[in-house]
Design a protein around this motif. Structure first.
Motif, PDB file in Angstrom:
ATOM      1  N   GLN A 137       0.827  -1.202   0.000  1.00  0.00           N
ATOM      2  CA  GLN A 137       0.000   0.000   0.000  1.00  0.00           C
ATOM      3  C   GLN A 137       0.869   1.263   0.000  1.00  0.00           C
ATOM      4  O   GLN A 137       0.569   2.237  -0.689  1.00  0.00           O
ATOM      5  CB  GLN A 137      -0.948   0.014   1.203  1.00  0.00           C
ATOM      6  N   LEU A 138       1.954   1.240   0.766  1.00  0.00           N
ATOM      7  CA  LEU A 138       2.838   2.400   0.826  1.00  0.00           C
ATOM      8  C   LEU A 138       3.479   2.672  -0.536  1.00  0.00           C
ATOM      9  O   LEU A 138       3.582   3.827  -0.957  1.00  0.00           O
ATOM     10  CB  LEU A 138       3.911   2.204   1.901  1.00  0.00           C
ATOM     11  N   TRP A 139       3.903   1.617  -1.246  1.00  0.00           N
ATOM     12  CA  TRP A 139       4.474   1.804  -2.582  1.00  0.00           C
ATOM     13  C   TRP A 139       3.432   2.394  -3.519  1.00  0.00           C
ATOM     14  O   TRP A 139       3.718   3.305  -4.298  1.00  0.00           O
ATOM     15  CB  TRP A 139       5.002   0.489  -3.158  1.00  0.00           C
ATOM     16  N   ALA A 140       2.198   1.856  -3.448  1.00  0.00           N
ATOM     17  CA  ALA A 140       1.120   2.357  -4.315  1.00  0.00           C
ATOM     18  C   ALA A 140       0.834   3.832  -4.012  1.00  0.00           C
ATOM     19  O   ALA A 140       0.659   4.646  -4.932  1.00  0.00           O
ATOM     20  CB  ALA A 140      -0.142   1.516  -4.125  1.00  0.00           C
ATOM     21  N   ASP A 141       0.803   4.188  -2.735  1.00  0.00           N
ATOM     22  CA  ASP A 141       0.564   5.585  -2.344  1.00  0.00           C
ATOM     23  C   ASP A 141       1.690   6.485  -2.852  1.00  0.00           C
ATOM     24  O   ASP A 141       1.442   7.594  -3.334  1.00  0.00           O
ATOM     25  CB  ASP A 141       0.455   5.721  -0.813  1.00  0.00           C
ATOM     26  N   TYR A 142       2.926   6.019  -2.722  1.00  0.00           N
ATOM     27  CA  TYR A 142       4.088   6.786  -3.167  1.00  0.00           C
ATOM     28  C   TYR A 142       4.019   7.022  -4.677  1.00  0.00           C
ATOM     29  O   TYR A 142       4.196   8.146  -5.158  1.00  0.00           O
ATOM     30  CB  TYR A 142       5.369   6.048  -2.774  1.00  0.00           C
ATOM     31  N   GLU A 143       3.731   5.967  -5.428  1.00  0.00           N
ATOM     32  CA  GLU A 143       3.637   6.099  -6.885  1.00  0.00           C
ATOM     33  C   GLU A 143       2.506   7.048  -7.277  1.00  0.00           C
ATOM     34  O   GLU A 143       2.654   7.842  -8.207  1.00  0.00           O
ATOM     35  CB  GLU A 143       3.474   4.720  -7.523  1.00  0.00           C
ATOM     36  N   ALA A 144       1.389   6.996  -6.554  1.00  0.00           N
ATOM     37  CA  ALA A 144       0.273   7.906  -6.836  1.00  0.00           C
ATOM     38  C   ALA A 144       0.664   9.348  -6.536  1.00  0.00           C
ATOM     39  O   ALA A 144       0.309  10.274  -7.290  1.00  0.00           O
ATOM     40  CB  ALA A 144      -0.949   7.503  -6.009  1.00  0.00           C
TER      41      ALA A 144
ATOM     42  N   ALA B  91       2.083  14.647  -8.645  1.00  0.00           N
ATOM     43  CA  ALA B  91       3.003  15.785  -8.662  1.00  0.00           C
ATOM     44  C   ALA B  91       3.683  15.939 -10.021  1.00  0.00           C
ATOM     45  O   ALA B  91       4.404  16.919 -10.249  1.00  0.00           O
ATOM     46  CB  ALA B  91       4.057  15.620  -7.565  1.00  0.00           C
ATOM     47  N   GLY B  92       3.492  14.953 -10.903  1.00  0.00           N
ATOM     48  CA  GLY B  92       4.139  15.009 -12.210  1.00  0.00           C
ATOM     49  C   GLY B  92       5.643  14.874 -12.116  1.00  0.00           C
ATOM     50  O   GLY B  92       6.389  15.485 -12.871  1.00  0.00           O
ATOM     51  N   VAL B  93       6.096  14.065 -11.148  1.00  0.00           N
ATOM     52  CA  VAL B  93       7.526  13.921 -10.886  1.00  0.00           C
ATOM     53  C   VAL B  93       7.930  12.464 -11.091  1.00  0.00           C
ATOM     54  O   VAL B  93       7.190  11.557 -10.739  1.00  0.00           O
ATOM     55  CB  VAL B  93       7.862  14.347  -9.436  1.00  0.00           C
ATOM     56  N   ASP B  94       9.115  12.258 -11.625  1.00  0.00           N
ATOM     57  CA  ASP B  94       9.659  10.921 -11.801  1.00  0.00           C
ATOM     58  C   ASP B  94      10.311  10.459 -10.496  1.00  0.00           C
ATOM     59  O   ASP B  94      10.947  11.248  -9.794  1.00  0.00           O
ATOM     60  CB  ASP B  94      10.692  10.933 -12.941  1.00  0.00           C
ATOM     61  N   ARG B  95      10.178   9.180 -10.206  1.00  0.00           N
ATOM     62  CA  ARG B  95      10.755   8.590  -8.995  1.00  0.00           C
ATOM     63  C   ARG B  95      12.263   8.819  -8.901  1.00  0.00           C
ATOM     64  O   ARG B  95      12.809   8.956  -7.807  1.00  0.00           O
ATOM     65  CB  ARG B  95      10.433   7.092  -9.022  1.00  0.00           C
ATOM     66  N   ASP B  96      12.926   8.858 -10.040  1.00  0.00           N
ATOM     67  CA  ASP B  96      14.379   9.003 -10.044  1.00  0.00           C
ATOM     68  C   ASP B  96      14.860  10.438 -10.252  1.00  0.00           C
ATOM     69  O   ASP B  96      16.060  10.676 -10.362  1.00  0.00           O
ATOM     70  CB  ASP B  96      14.985   8.090 -11.115  1.00  0.00           C
ATOM     71  N   ALA B  97      13.937  11.376 -10.297  1.00  0.00           N
ATOM     72  CA  ALA B  97      14.328  12.785 -10.445  1.00  0.00           C
ATOM     73  C   ALA B  97      15.103  13.224  -9.206  1.00  0.00           C
ATOM     74  O   ALA B  97      14.786  12.811  -8.094  1.00  0.00           O
ATOM     75  CB  ALA B  97      13.088  13.656 -10.615  1.00  0.00           C
ATOM     76  N   PRO B  98      16.118  14.063  -9.377  1.00  0.00           N
ATOM     77  CA  PRO B  98      16.835  14.564  -8.199  1.00  0.00           C
ATOM     78  C   PRO B  98      15.925  15.448  -7.347  1.00  0.00           C
ATOM     79  O   PRO B  98      15.002  16.081  -7.865  1.00  0.00           O
ATOM     80  CB  PRO B  98      18.003  15.355  -8.781  1.00  0.00           C
ATOM     81  N   MET B  99      16.200  15.459  -6.060  1.00  0.00           N
ATOM     82  CA  MET B  99      15.443  16.328  -5.156  1.00  0.00           C
ATOM     83  C   MET B  99      15.785  17.777  -5.468  1.00  0.00           C
ATOM     84  O   MET B  99      16.942  18.104  -5.732  1.00  0.00           O
ATOM     85  CB  MET B  99      15.825  16.059  -3.693  1.00  0.00           C
ATOM     86  N   PRO B 100      14.778  18.677  -5.437  1.00  0.00           N
ATOM     87  CA  PRO B 100      15.094  20.100  -5.606  1.00  0.00           C
ATOM     88  C   PRO B 100      15.925  20.587  -4.422  1.00  0.00           C
ATOM     89  O   PRO B 100      15.855  20.018  -3.337  1.00  0.00           O
ATOM     90  CB  PRO B 100      13.724  20.772  -5.637  1.00  0.00           C
ATOM     91  N   GLU B 101      16.694  21.622  -4.664  1.00  0.00           N
ATOM     92  CA  GLU B 101      17.494  22.203  -3.586  1.00  0.00           C
ATOM     93  C   GLU B 101      16.582  22.764  -2.509  1.00  0.00           C
ATOM     94  O   GLU B 101      15.550  23.346  -2.804  1.00  0.00           O
ATOM     95  CB  GLU B 101      18.384  23.332  -4.133  1.00  0.00           C
ATOM     96  N   LYS B 102      16.995  22.584  -1.248  1.00  0.00           N
ATOM     97  CA  LYS B 102      16.225  23.163  -0.140  1.00  0.00           C
ATOM     98  C   LYS B 102      16.421  24.671  -0.132  1.00  0.00           C
ATOM     99  O   LYS B 102      17.530  25.152  -0.267  1.00  0.00           O
ATOM    100  CB  LYS B 102      16.729  22.602   1.196  1.00  0.00           C
TER     101      LYS B 102
END
Length: 137
Positions: free
Chosen positions: A106-113, A118-129
């Protein structure tokens, strides 16, 4: 979920599998979970990930290859991992580890959703803080 609920299963064994990037946890109720480091990292209970209230969660990306480089005990109720991306502020109670292990699908499904919304790829780098100054990080 910061502490240990009375009567909750407790870990009997913790094994870090570096090559497959999973934390194997065997609990007193006979359950054994293999929790991927990535799942642990994207659901870190830290304020840096969870925010300071509902709706302030920070979607984590680029964590597929994250490694666990340290795992320190916190009293007799939790562990504090250090990840290869430098994140080390999450305290994982036994209850939280059990939750991560037992609810993985369920957690993986929630994360993918959340990624898709957000229109973001799982492997995209994190934006700078920028601009976050709660002092806890």
């Amino acid at each position: 979920m910061a502490g240990l609920q009375s009567g909750s299963p407790t870990p009997q064994d913790l094994t870090v599998h570096g090559q497959s990037r999973v934390l194997e946890v065997s609990f007193s109720d006979g359950q054994t979970f293999r929790i991927p480091f990535e799942l642990m990292r994207v659901y870190s209970p830290s304020a840096e990930v969870q925010g300071h209230g509902p709706g302030q969660e920070v979607l984590q990306t680029g964590k597929r290859e994250v490694d666990l480089v340290g795992l320190e005990p916190v009293g007799n109720y939790a562990v504090q991992p250090t990840f290869s991306d430098g994140h080390d502020s999450g305290i994982y109670s036994w209850d939280f580890l059990y939750f991560l292990g037992s609810q993985q699908d369920q957690l993986w499904a929630d994360y993918e959703a959340r990624l898709q919304a957000a229109g973001v790829d799982r492997d995209a780098p994190m934006p700078e803080k920028a601009g976050h100054s709660c002092g806890g990080h």
